[in-house]
Write a protein that holds these residues in place. Structure first.
Motif, PDB file in Angstrom:
ATOM      1  N   ASN A   6       0.821  -1.213   0.000  1.00 47.85           N
ATOM      2  CA  ASN A   6       0.000   0.000   0.000  1.00 47.85           C
ATOM      3  C   ASN A   6       0.854   1.263   0.000  1.00 47.85           C
ATOM      4  O   ASN A   6       0.474   2.271  -0.592  1.00 47.85           O
ATOM      5  N   ARG A   7       1.995   1.207   0.645  1.00 52.71           N
ATOM      6  CA  ARG A   7       2.913   2.355   0.592  1.00 52.71           C
ATOM      7  C   ARG A   7       3.365   2.588  -0.848  1.00 52.71           C
ATOM      8  O   ARG A   7       3.421   3.722  -1.314  1.00 52.71           O
ATOM      9  N   GLN A   8       3.659   1.510  -1.567  1.00 50.92           N
ATOM     10  CA  GLN A   8       4.089   1.648  -2.962  1.00 50.92           C
ATOM     11  C   GLN A   8       2.968   2.216  -3.821  1.00 50.92           C
ATOM     12  O   GLN A   8       3.213   3.037  -4.704  1.00 50.92           O
ATOM     13  N   ILE A   9       1.737   1.795  -3.566  1.00 53.10           N
ATOM     14  CA  ILE A   9       0.602   2.355  -4.305  1.00 53.10           C
ATOM     15  C   ILE A   9       0.520   3.861  -4.059  1.00 53.10           C
ATOM     16  O   ILE A   9       0.320   4.646  -4.992  1.00 53.10           O
ATOM     17  N   ALA A  10       0.687   4.266  -2.815  1.00 50.18           N
ATOM     18  CA  ALA A  10       0.658   5.700  -2.489  1.00 50.18           C
ATOM     19  C   ALA A  10       1.777   6.440  -3.217  1.00 50.18           C
ATOM     20  O   ALA A  10       1.554   7.521  -3.786  1.00 50.18           O
ATOM     21  N   LEU A  11       2.968   5.870  -3.227  1.00 50.85           N
ATOM     22  CA  LEU A  11       4.095   6.506  -3.917  1.00 50.85           C
ATOM     23  C   LEU A  11       3.862   6.568  -5.428  1.00 50.85           C
ATOM     24  O   LEU A  11       4.167   7.581  -6.071  1.00 50.85           O
ATOM     25  N   ASP A  12       3.304   5.497  -5.981  1.00 57.75           N
ATOM     26  CA  ASP A  12       2.993   5.481  -7.416  1.00 57.75           C
ATOM     27  C   ASP A  12       1.936   6.533  -7.749  1.00 57.75           C
ATOM     28  O   ASP A  12       2.014   7.201  -8.784  1.00 57.75           O
ATOM     29  N   ALA A  64      -8.263  19.000 -13.408  1.00 59.61           N
ATOM     30  CA  ALA A  64      -7.385  19.474 -12.326  1.00 59.61           C
ATOM     31  C   ALA A  64      -5.992  19.794 -12.865  1.00 59.61           C
ATOM     32  O   ALA A  64      -5.412  20.830 -12.522  1.00 59.61           O
ATOM     33  N   PHE A  65      -5.456  18.924 -13.707  1.00 56.88           N
ATOM     34  CA  PHE A  65      -4.127  19.169 -14.283  1.00 56.88           C
ATOM     35  C   PHE A  65      -4.128  20.442 -15.127  1.00 56.88           C
ATOM     36  O   PHE A  65      -3.178  21.224 -15.079  1.00 56.88           O
ATOM     37  N   ASP A  66      -5.186  20.646 -15.895  1.00 54.86           N
ATOM     38  CA  ASP A  66      -5.268  21.829 -16.755  1.00 54.86           C
ATOM     39  C   ASP A  66      -5.434  23.114 -15.942  1.00 54.86           C
ATOM     40  O   ASP A  66      -4.828  24.134 -16.252  1.00 54.86           O
ATOM     41  N   ARG A  67      -6.268  23.064 -14.917  1.00 50.02           N
ATOM     42  CA  ARG A  67      -6.550  24.255 -14.112  1.00 50.02           C
ATOM     43  C   ARG A  67      -5.446  24.593 -13.127  1.00 50.02           C
ATOM     44  O   ARG A  67      -5.234  25.759 -12.798  1.00 50.02           O
ATOM     45  N   LEU A  68      -4.788  23.561 -12.623  1.00 54.26           N
ATOM     46  CA  LEU A  68      -3.833  23.745 -11.524  1.00 54.26           C
ATOM     47  C   LEU A  68      -2.483  23.119 -11.879  1.00 54.26           C
ATOM     48  O   LEU A  68      -2.039  22.162 -11.234  1.00 54.26           O
ATOM     49  N   PRO A  69      -1.814  23.648 -12.886  1.00 53.45           N
ATOM     50  CA  PRO A  69      -0.592  22.996 -13.369  1.00 53.45           C
ATOM     51  C   PRO A  69       0.539  22.930 -12.344  1.00 53.45           C
ATOM     52  O   PRO A  69       1.433  22.100 -12.478  1.00 53.45           O
ATOM     53  N   THR A  70       0.500  23.750 -11.330  1.00 54.45           N
ATOM     54  CA  THR A  70       1.581  23.712 -10.335  1.00 54.45           C
ATOM     55  C   THR A  70       1.201  22.926  -9.079  1.00 54.45           C
ATOM     56  O   THR A  70       2.012  22.815  -8.159  1.00 54.45           O
ATOM     57  N   LEU A  71      -0.008  22.362  -9.054  1.00 48.23           N
ATOM     58  CA  LEU A  71      -0.415  21.572  -7.892  1.00 48.23           C
ATOM     59  C   LEU A  71       0.494  20.363  -7.752  1.00 48.23           C
ATOM     60  O   LEU A  71       0.750  19.633  -8.712  1.00 48.23           O
ATOM     61  N   HIS A  72       0.992  20.173  -6.557  1.00 46.69           N
ATOM     62  CA  HIS A  72       1.961  19.109  -6.294  1.00 46.69           C
ATOM     63  C   HIS A  72       1.700  18.565  -4.894  1.00 46.69           C
ATOM     64  O   HIS A  72       1.557  19.333  -3.949  1.00 46.69           O
ATOM     65  N   TYR A  73       1.613  17.261  -4.783  1.00 46.93           N
ATOM     66  CA  TYR A  73       1.437  16.629  -3.479  1.00 46.93           C
ATOM     67  C   TYR A  73       2.757  16.019  -3.031  1.00 46.93           C
ATOM     68  O   TYR A  73       3.579  15.623  -3.851  1.00 46.93           O
ATOM     69  N   ARG A  74       2.922  15.926  -1.714  1.00 43.63           N
ATOM     70  CA  ARG A  74       4.079  15.221  -1.182  1.00 43.63           C
ATOM     71  C   ARG A  74       3.612  14.337  -0.037  1.00 43.63           C
ATOM     72  O   ARG A  74       2.650  14.658   0.665  1.00 43.63           O
ATOM     73  N   LEU A  75       4.287  13.233   0.112  1.00 41.30           N
ATOM     74  CA  LEU A  75       3.943  12.286   1.158  1.00 41.30           C
ATOM     75  C   LEU A  75       4.477  12.795   2.490  1.00 41.30           C
ATOM     76  O   LEU A  75       5.668  13.056   2.624  1.00 41.30           O
ATOM     77  N   VAL A  76       3.585  12.952   3.430  1.00 37.45           N
ATOM     78  CA  VAL A  76       3.978  13.355   4.779  1.00 37.45           C
ATOM     79  C   VAL A  76       4.044  12.118   5.664  1.00 37.45           C
ATOM     80  O   VAL A  76       4.996  11.924   6.404  1.00 37.45           O
ATOM     81  N   SER A  77       3.024  11.282   5.562  1.00 35.03           N
ATOM     82  CA  SER A  77       3.042  10.030   6.313  1.00 35.03           C
ATOM     83  C   SER A  77       2.016   9.072   5.733  1.00 35.03           C
ATOM     84  O   SER A  77       1.066   9.490   5.085  1.00 35.03           O
ATOM     85  N   CYS A  78       2.241   7.804   5.958  1.00 31.75           N
ATOM     86  CA  CYS A  78       1.280   6.745   5.641  1.00 31.75           C
ATOM     87  C   CYS A  78       0.991   6.063   6.962  1.00 31.75           C
ATOM     88  O   CYS A  78       1.886   5.478   7.560  1.00 31.75           O
ATOM     89  N   GLN A  79      -0.245   6.161   7.404  1.00 31.23           N
ATOM     90  CA  GLN A  79      -0.523   5.719   8.757  1.00 31.23           C
ATOM     91  C   GLN A  79      -1.507   4.575   8.885  1.00 31.23           C
ATOM     92  O   GLN A  79      -1.581   3.966   9.934  1.00 31.23           O
ATOM     93  N   LEU A  80      -2.279   4.292   7.859  1.00 33.98           N
ATOM     94  CA  LEU A  80      -3.380   3.364   8.060  1.00 33.98           C
ATOM     95  C   LEU A  80      -3.678   2.588   6.794  1.00 33.98           C
ATOM     96  O   LEU A  80      -3.681   3.149   5.711  1.00 33.98           O
ATOM     97  N   ASP A  81      -3.921   1.317   6.940  1.00 30.66           N
ATOM     98  CA  ASP A  81      -4.402   0.491   5.837  1.00 30.66           C
ATOM     99  C   ASP A  81      -5.901   0.322   5.988  1.00 30.66           C
ATOM    100  O   ASP A  81      -6.372  -0.042   7.062  1.00 30.66           O
TER     101      ASP A  81
END
Length: 84
Positions: A6-12, A64-81
């Motif tokens: 599940n961590r890999q899915i989140a990273l992907d 979303a990609f078209d409207r918000l081209p600079t939107l970027h997420y980063r992983l802070v934590s993975c806490q729950l399955d």
């Protein structure tokens, strides 16, 4: 603790989203996936915040990609399955 799978899915997911790889992002979803977001409710009130299926997801993420081209997420934590 999150499973390695599940961590890999989140990273992907993050990689696909942050590189605007729409098909890579959609590959992570089941054909019948449902996505709820308060942002959907505001932007597309007729959805009541819920979209279903890859076609709807494709449209939503492309917008979303078209409207918000600079939107970027980063992983802070993975806490729950959660298995639904």
């Amino acid at each position: 603790m999150i499973s390695p799978k599940n961590r890999q899915i989140a990273l992907d997911w993050l990689k696909a989203f942050n590189t605007k790889d729409l098909e890579g992002l959609l590959h992570l979803y089941d054909n019948n996936a449902e996505h709820y977001s308060p942002k959907l409710k505001v932007r597309l009130p007729e959805t009541k915040g819920l979209i279903k299926g890859k076609d709807a997801l494709r449209s939503w993420w492309k917008d979303a990609f078209d409207r918000l081209p600079t939107l970027h997420y980063r992983l802070v934590s993975c806490q729950l399955d959660i298995v639904v």
